[in-house]
Design a protein around this motif. Sequence first.
Motif, PDB file in Angstrom:
ATOM      1  N   SER A 194      -1.070   7.765  -3.630  1.00 25.39           N
ATOM      2  CA  SER A 194      -1.691   6.617  -2.958  1.00 25.39           C
ATOM      3  C   SER A 194      -2.197   5.627  -3.994  1.00 25.39           C
ATOM      4  O   SER A 194      -2.847   6.019  -4.963  1.00 25.39           O
ATOM      5  CB  SER A 194      -2.905   7.049  -2.132  1.00 25.39           C
ATOM      6  N   PHE A 195      -1.873   4.374  -3.816  1.00 27.95           N
ATOM      7  CA  PHE A 195      -2.484   3.285  -4.585  1.00 27.95           C
ATOM      8  C   PHE A 195      -2.090   1.969  -3.931  1.00 27.95           C
ATOM      9  O   PHE A 195      -1.235   1.940  -3.042  1.00 27.95           O
ATOM     10  CB  PHE A 195      -2.086   3.322  -6.071  1.00 27.95           C
ATOM     11  N   GLU A 196      -2.732   0.889  -4.383  1.00 26.48           N
ATOM     12  CA  GLU A 196      -2.431  -0.428  -3.816  1.00 26.48           C
ATOM     13  C   GLU A 196      -1.959  -1.375  -4.903  1.00 26.48           C
ATOM     14  O   GLU A 196      -2.398  -1.269  -6.044  1.00 26.48           O
ATOM     15  CB  GLU A 196      -3.694  -1.024  -3.180  1.00 26.48           C
ATOM     16  N   VAL A 246      -1.687   2.257 -13.049  1.00 24.15           N
ATOM     17  CA  VAL A 246      -1.693   3.505 -12.276  1.00 24.15           C
ATOM     18  C   VAL A 246      -0.949   4.539 -13.117  1.00 24.15           C
ATOM     19  O   VAL A 246       0.126   4.252 -13.650  1.00 24.15           O
ATOM     20  CB  VAL A 246      -0.975   3.309 -10.920  1.00 24.15           C
ATOM     21  N   ALA A 251      -6.294   5.521 -12.173  1.00 14.04           N
ATOM     22  CA  ALA A 251      -5.956   4.146 -11.796  1.00 14.04           C
ATOM     23  C   ALA A 251      -7.155   3.285 -12.146  1.00 14.04           C
ATOM     24  O   ALA A 251      -8.294   3.693 -11.957  1.00 14.04           O
ATOM     25  CB  ALA A 251      -5.647   4.058 -10.306  1.00 14.04           C
ATOM     26  N   ARG A 292      -3.987  -4.048 -13.650  1.00 13.78           N
ATOM     27  CA  ARG A 292      -4.367  -2.675 -13.284  1.00 13.78           C
ATOM     28  C   ARG A 292      -3.260  -1.735 -13.722  1.00 13.78           C
ATOM     29  O   ARG A 292      -2.088  -2.134 -13.776  1.00 13.78           O
ATOM     30  CB  ARG A 292      -4.523  -2.523 -11.761  1.00 13.78           C
ATOM     31  N   GLU A 324       0.855  -1.191   0.000  1.00 15.13           N
ATOM     32  CA  GLU A 324       0.000   0.000   0.000  1.00 15.13           C
ATOM     33  C   GLU A 324       0.891   1.241   0.000  1.00 15.13           C
ATOM     34  O   GLU A 324       1.741   1.391   0.884  1.00 15.13           O
ATOM     35  CB  GLU A 324      -0.856   0.052   1.265  1.00 15.13           C
ATOM     36  N   VAL A 368      -1.046  10.896  -8.780  1.00 17.54           N
ATOM     37  CA  VAL A 368      -1.828   9.860  -9.461  1.00 17.54           C
ATOM     38  C   VAL A 368      -2.993  10.558 -10.156  1.00 17.54           C
ATOM     39  O   VAL A 368      -3.824  11.189  -9.504  1.00 17.54           O
ATOM     40  CB  VAL A 368      -2.368   8.814  -8.453  1.00 17.54           C
TER      41      VAL A 368
END
Length: 267
Positions: free
Chosen positions: A29-31, A232, A242, A230, A11, A239
């Motif tokens: 922020s992204f996962e 991003v 996404a 996915r 994360e 970002v």
Amino acid sequence: LIDCPLMALLEVRDVSVRFGGIVALDSVSFEVPEGAIVGLIGPNGAGKTTLFNTISGLYKVDSGDLIFRNKSLLGQASHRIAASGITRTFQNVELWPRMTVLENVLAGYHSRFQTDYFHFLRAGLRLPGTRRLERDAKVKALAVMRYLDLEGLADQPARGHPFGILKKIELARALVSEPSLLLLDEPAGGLTHEEVDRLAEQLRRLHADFKVTLLVVEHHMNLVMKVSDRVVVLDFGRVIAAGTPREVQTNPRVIEAYLGTQQNGAA
Ligand code: ATP
């Protein structure tokens, strides 16, 4: 099938990185879901390499957090991060040119499993357990090299090979420690057309065979869209999109970011 969201392996939480007055990453922020292939794209200078360097412990974050398997990576040295299961390749390939191909690959194994003081002590005293570990490491390294068609080069120096081979050696070094997350920085960069054509298939195969989650920085759009679950998109350190490759490709902000780059490039 029940729509069950995958667990996040990594994360990236609100991460900002500044170099003097330059904001390289701005609340990113992204996962990265466990088992996924995530493409990370964006125009030049968007912050992609900075993010890789931050995840692998080469750069410090100014704010935010990086959580890997529910544990923060902040404050950990690069070798500790590698030992916890995150390995990487570099945009311009970083090998030890005078060492043999096998020694380069073995270095990846040692960076994960033998970072402790007692190992060096055991190795210095040449205790039997250490010799067995060395033998196991060699067997593992040769197996990965066989998988990547590098076995015949084991005793040759790493220098002087075509760029595609150097990239494979670096990939073998990153894979030999069986990472759970592999960061690939421009795997298609500098490869021939034929090599790029084969790369999507190779990455998918490697992802399945090594059961490794992939985070891939790449400029080669066809490759990213073909290989990623996915995508991003970063632009100026933020970002901007996404989602699935299809969602991202049709996103007006993404189209604008890339068209802007082309127009700037043409100017
Ligand atoms: P490219 O696709 O060209 O490799 P990128 O998306 O990887 O670009 P970064 O290399 O991460 O972008 O750069 C993001 C911003 O941070 C740029 O403005 C860059 O000049 C700056 N930057 C990156 N590394 C450093 C550094 N070590 N010192 C100062 N500024 C840096």
